[in-house]
Design a protein around this motif. Structure first.
Motif, mmCIF file in Angstrom:
data_model
loop_
_atom_site.group_PDB
_atom_site.id
_atom_site.type_symbol
_atom_site.label_atom_id
_atom_site.label_comp_id
_atom_site.label_asym_id
_atom_site.label_seq_id
_atom_site.Cartn_x
_atom_site.Cartn_y
_atom_site.Cartn_z
ATOM 1 N N LYS A 5 9.297 12.503 9.745
ATOM 2 C CA LYS A 5 10.126 11.771 8.790
ATOM 3 C C LYS A 5 9.530 10.420 8.415
ATOM 4 O O LYS A 5 9.579 10.016 7.273
ATOM 5 C CB LYS A 5 11.534 11.599 9.362
ATOM 6 N N LYS A 6 8.929 9.710 9.379
ATOM 7 C CA LYS A 6 8.370 8.393 9.094
ATOM 8 C C LYS A 6 7.247 8.466 8.075
ATOM 9 O O LYS A 6 7.154 7.637 7.200
ATOM 10 C CB LYS A 6 7.888 7.721 10.384
ATOM 11 N N SER A 7 6.370 9.472 8.181
ATOM 12 C CA SER A 7 5.274 9.563 7.224
ATOM 13 C C SER A 7 5.802 9.909 5.836
ATOM 14 O O SER A 7 5.272 9.452 4.843
ATOM 15 C CB SER A 7 4.222 10.574 7.683
ATOM 16 N N VAL A 8 6.857 10.708 5.763
ATOM 17 C CA VAL A 8 7.466 11.026 4.473
ATOM 18 C C VAL A 8 8.084 9.764 3.889
ATOM 19 O O VAL A 8 7.914 9.476 2.713
ATOM 20 C CB VAL A 8 8.513 12.156 4.620
ATOM 21 N N ASP A 9 8.764 8.972 4.698
ATOM 22 C CA ASP A 9 9.354 7.734 4.213
ATOM 23 C C ASP A 9 8.268 6.791 3.699
ATOM 24 O O ASP A 9 8.451 6.134 2.669
ATOM 25 C CB ASP A 9 10.158 7.041 5.307
ATOM 26 N N PHE A 10 7.142 6.720 4.391
ATOM 27 C CA PHE A 10 6.043 5.874 3.951
ATOM 28 C C PHE A 10 5.528 6.353 2.602
ATOM 29 O O PHE A 10 5.331 5.550 1.687
ATOM 30 C CB PHE A 10 4.909 5.879 4.991
ATOM 31 N N GLU A 11 5.313 7.652 2.479
ATOM 32 C CA GLU A 11 4.811 8.214 1.224
ATOM 33 C C GLU A 11 5.794 7.970 0.083
ATOM 34 O O GLU A 11 5.387 7.632 -1.027
ATOM 35 C CB GLU A 11 4.529 9.711 1.373
ATOM 36 N N GLU A 12 7.070 8.137 0.347
ATOM 37 C CA GLU A 12 8.083 7.904 -0.681
ATOM 38 C C GLU A 12 8.110 6.436 -1.091
ATOM 39 O O GLU A 12 8.185 6.120 -2.284
ATOM 40 C CB GLU A 12 9.466 8.323 -0.175
ATOM 41 N N ALA A 13 8.034 5.548 -0.117
ATOM 42 C CA ALA A 13 8.031 4.115 -0.412
ATOM 43 C C ALA A 13 6.798 3.742 -1.225
ATOM 44 O O ALA A 13 6.879 2.965 -2.186
ATOM 45 C CB ALA A 13 8.097 3.296 0.880
ATOM 46 N N LEU A 14 5.659 4.306 -0.874
ATOM 47 C CA LEU A 14 4.421 4.026 -1.599
ATOM 48 C C LEU A 14 4.504 4.549 -3.036
ATOM 49 O O LEU A 14 4.088 3.859 -3.981
ATOM 50 C CB LEU A 14 3.235 4.650 -0.861
ATOM 51 N N ASP A 15 5.061 5.742 -3.215
ATOM 52 C CA ASP A 15 5.240 6.297 -4.558
ATOM 53 C C ASP A 15 6.159 5.412 -5.399
ATOM 54 O O ASP A 15 5.879 5.144 -6.569
ATOM 55 C CB ASP A 15 5.816 7.718 -4.495
ATOM 56 N N ALA A 37 12.640 -5.526 -10.146
ATOM 57 C CA ALA A 37 11.534 -4.656 -9.755
ATOM 58 C C ALA A 37 10.628 -5.372 -8.759
ATOM 59 O O ALA A 37 10.174 -4.774 -7.781
ATOM 60 C CB ALA A 37 10.740 -4.228 -10.994
ATOM 61 N N PHE A 38 10.376 -6.653 -8.995
ATOM 62 C CA PHE A 38 9.542 -7.431 -8.084
ATOM 63 C C PHE A 38 10.199 -7.524 -6.713
ATOM 64 O O PHE A 38 9.550 -7.326 -5.677
ATOM 65 C CB PHE A 38 9.305 -8.826 -8.651
ATOM 66 N N GLU A 39 11.504 -7.787 -6.687
ATOM 67 C CA GLU A 39 12.241 -7.864 -5.418
ATOM 68 C C GLU A 39 12.183 -6.535 -4.673
ATOM 69 O O GLU A 39 11.937 -6.501 -3.462
ATOM 70 C CB GLU A 39 13.693 -8.256 -5.697
ATOM 71 N N GLN A 40 12.384 -5.433 -5.402
ATOM 72 C CA GLN A 40 12.312 -4.111 -4.788
ATOM 73 C C GLN A 40 10.896 -3.840 -4.285
ATOM 74 O O GLN A 40 10.702 -3.256 -3.214
ATOM 75 C CB GLN A 40 12.744 -3.028 -5.792
ATOM 76 N N GLY A 41 9.904 -4.282 -5.045
ATOM 77 C CA GLY A 41 8.510 -4.098 -4.642
ATOM 78 C C GLY A 41 8.186 -4.826 -3.350
ATOM 79 O O GLY A 41 7.474 -4.293 -2.493
ATOM 80 N N ILE A 42 8.706 -6.033 -3.208
ATOM 81 C CA ILE A 42 8.500 -6.795 -1.971
ATOM 82 C C ILE A 42 9.123 -6.048 -0.798
ATOM 83 O O ILE A 42 8.508 -5.911 0.266
ATOM 84 C CB ILE A 42 9.093 -8.216 -2.082
ATOM 85 N N LYS A 43 10.328 -5.528 -0.987
ATOM 86 C CA LYS A 43 11.012 -4.778 0.073
ATOM 87 C C LYS A 43 10.206 -3.536 0.458
ATOM 88 O O LYS A 43 9.986 -3.261 1.646
ATOM 89 C CB LYS A 43 12.405 -4.374 -0.394
ATOM 90 N N LEU A 44 9.734 -2.799 -0.540
ATOM 91 C CA LEU A 44 8.953 -1.591 -0.277
ATOM 92 C C LEU A 44 7.628 -1.925 0.406
ATOM 93 O O LEU A 44 7.185 -1.200 1.309
ATOM 94 C CB LEU A 44 8.699 -0.830 -1.579
ATOM 95 N N THR A 45 7.004 -3.027 0.002
ATOM 96 C CA THR A 45 5.753 -3.450 0.618
ATOM 97 C C THR A 45 5.958 -3.748 2.089
ATOM 98 O O THR A 45 5.155 -3.353 2.945
ATOM 99 C CB THR A 45 5.189 -4.694 -0.103
ATOM 100 N N ARG A 46 7.042 -4.425 2.406
ATOM 101 C CA ARG A 46 7.338 -4.736 3.811
ATOM 102 C C ARG A 46 7.595 -3.468 4.610
ATOM 103 O O ARG A 46 7.166 -3.353 5.767
ATOM 104 C CB ARG A 46 8.530 -5.683 3.900
ATOM 105 N N GLU A 47 8.311 -2.505 4.011
ATOM 106 C CA GLU A 47 8.562 -1.238 4.695
ATOM 107 C C GLU A 47 7.252 -0.504 4.967
ATOM 108 O O GLU A 47 7.049 0.037 6.059
ATOM 109 C CB GLU A 47 9.492 -0.354 3.857
ATOM 110 N N THR A 50 5.350 -2.261 7.766
ATOM 111 C CA THR A 50 5.954 -1.953 9.055
ATOM 112 C C THR A 50 5.548 -0.550 9.519
ATOM 113 O O THR A 50 5.176 -0.359 10.674
ATOM 114 C CB THR A 50 7.491 -2.064 8.972
ATOM 115 N N ALA A 51 5.601 0.411 8.598
ATOM 116 C CA ALA A 51 5.230 1.781 8.950
ATOM 117 C C ALA A 51 3.759 1.856 9.360
ATOM 118 O O ALA A 51 3.412 2.527 10.342
ATOM 119 C CB ALA A 51 5.496 2.719 7.778
ATOM 120 N N LEU A 52 2.899 1.145 8.644
ATOM 121 C CA LEU A 52 1.477 1.141 8.991
ATOM 122 C C LEU A 52 1.237 0.465 10.334
ATOM 123 O O LEU A 52 0.415 0.924 11.137
ATOM 124 C CB LEU A 52 0.665 0.440 7.904
ATOM 125 N N SER A 53 1.951 -0.602 10.591
ATOM 126 C CA SER A 53 1.818 -1.302 11.868
ATOM 127 C C SER A 53 2.244 -0.403 13.022
ATOM 128 O O SER A 53 1.578 -0.341 14.062
ATOM 129 C CB SER A 53 2.650 -2.582 11.855
#
Length: 84
Positions: A5-15, A37-47, A50-53
């Motif tokens: 599930k985590k890798s799917v969430d990462f892929e979805e966030a990246l998409d 959009a910028f605010e959402q992008g910052i949130k997705l970038t942080r997610e 975190t997933a990569l870390s």
């Protein structure tokens, strides 16, 4: 091989992040839409960060021990070094 599930969430966030960037680059958004959009992008970038870390912490090293390969969790290796 099934993805967890985590890798799917990462892929979805990246998409989603890629879509936001494309929308912003097109220049068709209003200022308010761009800010959202910028605010959402910052949130997705942080997610994604975190997933990569978390994934990085789970990486295992192969170590040769007595002619055999042994896997060592990097977290355990760092914990041992910090205990000294």
């Amino acid at each position: 091989m099934a993805k967890n599930k985590k890798s799917v969430d990462f892929e979805e966030a990246l998409d989603q992040l890629e879509e936001l960037v494309e929308d912003m680059e097109n220049g068709d958004l209003t200022l308010e839409e761009s800010l959202k959009a910028f605010e959402q992008g910052i949130k997705l970038t942080r997610e994604c960060q975190t997933a990569l870390s978390q994934a990085e912490q789970k990486v295992q090293m192969l170590v040769e021990e007595n002619g055999k390969l042994k896997t060592i969790d990097l977290d355990d290796d760092f914990d041992d070094e910090n205990d000294q």
